[in-house]
Design a protein around this motif. Structure first.
Motif, short mmCIF file in Angstrom:
data_model
loop_
_atom_site.label_atom_id
_atom_site.label_comp_id
_atom_site.label_asym_id
_atom_site.label_seq_id
_atom_site.Cartn_x
_atom_site.Cartn_y
_atom_site.Cartn_z
N LEU A 4 0.81 -1.22 0.00
CA LEU A 4 0.00 0.00 0.00
C LEU A 4 0.84 1.27 0.00
N ALA A 5 2.06 1.19 0.51
CA ALA A 5 2.90 2.39 0.57
C ALA A 5 3.32 2.87 -0.82
N ASN A 6 3.01 2.10 -1.85
CA ASN A 6 3.38 2.48 -3.21
C ASN A 6 2.27 3.28 -3.91
N VAL A 7 1.34 3.82 -3.13
CA VAL A 7 0.20 4.56 -3.66
C VAL A 7 0.65 5.69 -4.59
N ARG A 8 -0.04 5.78 -5.75
CA ARG A 8 0.27 6.84 -6.71
C ARG A 8 -0.89 7.82 -6.90
N THR A 9 -2.08 7.45 -6.48
CA THR A 9 -3.19 8.42 -6.54
C THR A 9 -2.76 9.68 -5.81
N ARG A 10 -2.99 10.82 -6.41
CA ARG A 10 -2.52 12.07 -5.84
C ARG A 10 -3.70 13.02 -5.61
N ALA A 11 -3.50 13.91 -4.68
CA ALA A 11 -4.50 14.93 -4.39
C ALA A 11 -3.80 16.27 -4.18
N GLU A 12 -4.39 17.33 -4.71
CA GLU A 12 -3.80 18.66 -4.63
C GLU A 12 -4.87 19.66 -4.19
N LEU A 13 -4.48 20.55 -3.27
CA LEU A 13 -5.41 21.58 -2.82
C LEU A 13 -5.54 22.66 -3.88
N ARG A 14 -6.80 22.86 -4.34
CA ARG A 14 -7.08 23.89 -5.34
C ARG A 14 -8.33 24.64 -4.92
N GLU A 15 -8.16 25.92 -4.61
CA GLU A 15 -9.29 26.78 -4.30
C GLU A 15 -10.18 26.20 -3.20
N GLY A 16 -9.55 25.78 -2.11
CA GLY A 16 -10.30 25.33 -0.94
C GLY A 16 -10.83 23.91 -1.02
N PHE B 204 -13.33 6.51 1.50
CA PHE B 204 -12.14 7.04 2.17
C PHE B 204 -10.93 6.61 1.38
N VAL B 205 -10.15 7.60 0.95
CA VAL B 205 -9.11 7.42 -0.06
C VAL B 205 -7.75 7.77 0.52
N VAL B 206 -6.80 6.86 0.35
CA VAL B 206 -5.40 7.17 0.68
C VAL B 206 -4.76 7.73 -0.58
N ALA B 207 -4.31 8.98 -0.50
CA ALA B 207 -3.74 9.66 -1.67
C ALA B 207 -2.44 10.36 -1.28
N ARG B 208 -1.59 10.55 -2.27
CA ARG B 208 -0.31 11.22 -2.05
C ARG B 208 -0.52 12.72 -2.21
N THR B 209 -0.35 13.45 -1.12
CA THR B 209 -0.61 14.89 -1.13
C THR B 209 0.67 15.72 -1.10
N GLU B 210 1.80 15.06 -0.99
CA GLU B 210 3.09 15.77 -1.02
C GLU B 210 3.86 15.33 -2.26
N PRO B 211 3.95 16.18 -3.28
CA PRO B 211 4.66 15.80 -4.52
C PRO B 211 6.09 15.38 -4.22
N GLY B 212 6.50 14.29 -4.86
CA GLY B 212 7.87 13.82 -4.70
C GLY B 212 8.09 12.93 -3.49
N SER B 213 7.08 12.77 -2.65
CA SER B 213 7.23 11.92 -1.47
C SER B 213 7.24 10.46 -1.88
N ARG B 214 7.79 9.61 -1.02
CA ARG B 214 7.88 8.18 -1.30
C ARG B 214 7.42 7.37 -0.10
N ARG B 215 6.97 6.15 -0.41
CA ARG B 215 6.58 5.17 0.59
C ARG B 215 5.55 5.76 1.56
N HIS B 216 5.79 5.62 2.88
CA HIS B 216 4.77 5.98 3.85
C HIS B 216 4.60 7.48 4.04
N ALA B 217 5.59 8.24 3.63
CA ALA B 217 5.53 9.69 3.84
C ALA B 217 4.66 10.36 2.77
#
Length: 406
Positions: free
Chosen positions: A138-150, A171-184
């Motif tokens: 699961l730590a290899n998640v690639r789905t991403r989320a970005e804050l846009r206009e609230g 309830f979705v586990v998504a990568r919200t920090e660009p460039g992060s890897r694994r659990h971070a």
């Protein structure tokens, strides 16, 4: 003098006996593994009937709409529900996974917004964890989320998403920090399903049914406040949810296992395979395994009850998953040649040149034992594969060195 647990058990038993009749009588036994499509609307109505009488979320604190039932009372509830052959629950993911997670980690506003709808079975939930390249890992998640206009904008793909086609929220586990890897850099987001940018595609299983789905997010939106825990702390929240998944409802699941085993023993006696010492030995070992499973589950419940599920819960998961898969295999041995009737999942011999079913082939009707065998192949994969459970037990329970990773 009866204990409070005995009184509670008797209350549950009496209510089920009184209410599993009339329009709900035909739902007995409906919707089990591999049959989640059965009478879904009717089972939803049944569960809302339960909610109206205060029988959903029994283990939740009273302040959140539950009964505040003790661990022993929760065990009694799930066991009596299974013993009554009541229909499979449609709100399991909301009640047993997300709800306890929000109670432990959610904001007050999140609790006010979502918990009452779960108690009333007015909103159904699905779990957005696995991806094509991040299933067991699961730590290899690639789905991403970005804050846009609230609001969070979510892009990516989830797979094996149970009941996504029936759910209002995920309830979705998504990568919200660009460039992060694994659990971070992961966050735990609550995303509405019924909106532009969300596409659900059913996945046909070996059983011919489609409980699981692929879910595609293409700019799907959810409010900025719909993140559970801190942004970037999604791994910890996601692991807590998996811990709650190993909770007391597994005791009710084991009642179903016991019913399957008893039916298999009865069939072995009828068709004479019980006289085979190898079959009889395997049936005996299955019975011993079931007793061990119950003892293991009860021993590891304390962490779940305390609101801090521990990695020890992985022991129970790997145990029951392997046991149930082996029961499916044993059922085919007991059935003998009849287990092969029909020649596979499609009837009529209509296949393409490559041997795959043609578009005109009809789904093959499985009996209960064939369905058990086919669906139980997934037991050691979903909710955390056996391989990952072994890693968790080794590293987080036994304190062994972490597995080497590239």
């Amino acid at each position: 003098m009866k204990s409070s647990v005995e009184e509670f058990r008797n209350e549950v038993r009496a209510w089920l006996k009184e209410h599993l009749r009339g329009r709900f009588a035909e739902l007995k036994g409906a919707g089990g593994p591999g049959r989640e499509h059965e009478a879904f609307a009717e089972r939803l109505a049944w569960e809302r009937h339960m909610a109206a009488h205060g029988w959903t979320c029994v283990g939740w604190p009273e302040e959140y709409g539950g009964r505040g039932a003790s661990l022993a009372e929760q065990v009694a509830f799930h066991e009596e529900y299974a013993l009554a052959d009541a229909p499979a629950r449609v709100n399991h993911i909301g009640e047993q996974l997300l709800g306890p997670t929000l109670i432990a980690y959610g904001t007050q506003e999140q609790k006010r917004r979502f918990l009452p709808k779960i108690v009333a079975v007015e909103e159904l939930w699905c779990q957005g964890y696995s991806e094509p390249d991040a299933g067991s890992d699961l730590a290899n998640v690639r789905t991403r989320a970005e804050l846009r206009e609230g609001a969070w904008a979510v892009d990516g793909q989830k797979t094996w998403t149970s009941l996504a086609h029936e759910s209002q929220w995920c309830f979705v586990v998504a990568r919200t920090e660009p460039g992060s890897r694994r659990h971070a850099g992961l966050s735990y987001l609550l995303v509405p399903m019924q909106q532009p940018g969300v596409e659900v595609r059913p996945i046909t299983q070996l059983t011919g049914t489609s409980e699981f789905n692929e879910v595609f997010f293409d700019g799907a939106r959810t409010d900025a406040a719909h993140v559970v825990g801190e942004v970037g702390d999604g791994w910890r929240i996601a692991m807590a949810t998996l811990g709650f998944e190993r909770g007391v409802s597994t005791l009710g699941q084991q009642v179903g296992f016991r019913r399957e085993l008893e039916a298999l023993i009865a069939m072995a006696r009828r068709n004479g395979t019980f006289d085979d010492p190898l079959i009889r030995d395997r049936l005996t070992r299955s019975w011993i395994g079931l007793e061990t499973m119950r003892a293991t589950a009860l021993r590891t419940m304390d962490g779940v009850t305390a609101g801090a599920p521990g990695p020890e819960a992985s022991i129970g998961k790997i145990f029951w998953a392997t046991w149930h898969r082996e029961l499916g295999e044993l059922a085919m041995e007991v059935c003998g040649g009849s287990s092969m009737y029909g020649g596979g999942m499609y009837r009529g011999g209509v296949t393409s040149a490559g041997g795959t079913p043609a578009a005109t082939a009809e789904p093959y009707e499985l009996d209960d034992w064939q369905r058990l065998f086919l669906f139980s192949r997934a037991d050691t994969i979903y909710a955390g594969s056996n391989e990952i459970q072994r890693n968790i037990i080794a590293e987080r329970v036994l304190g062994l060195p972490r597995e080497a990773r590239a």
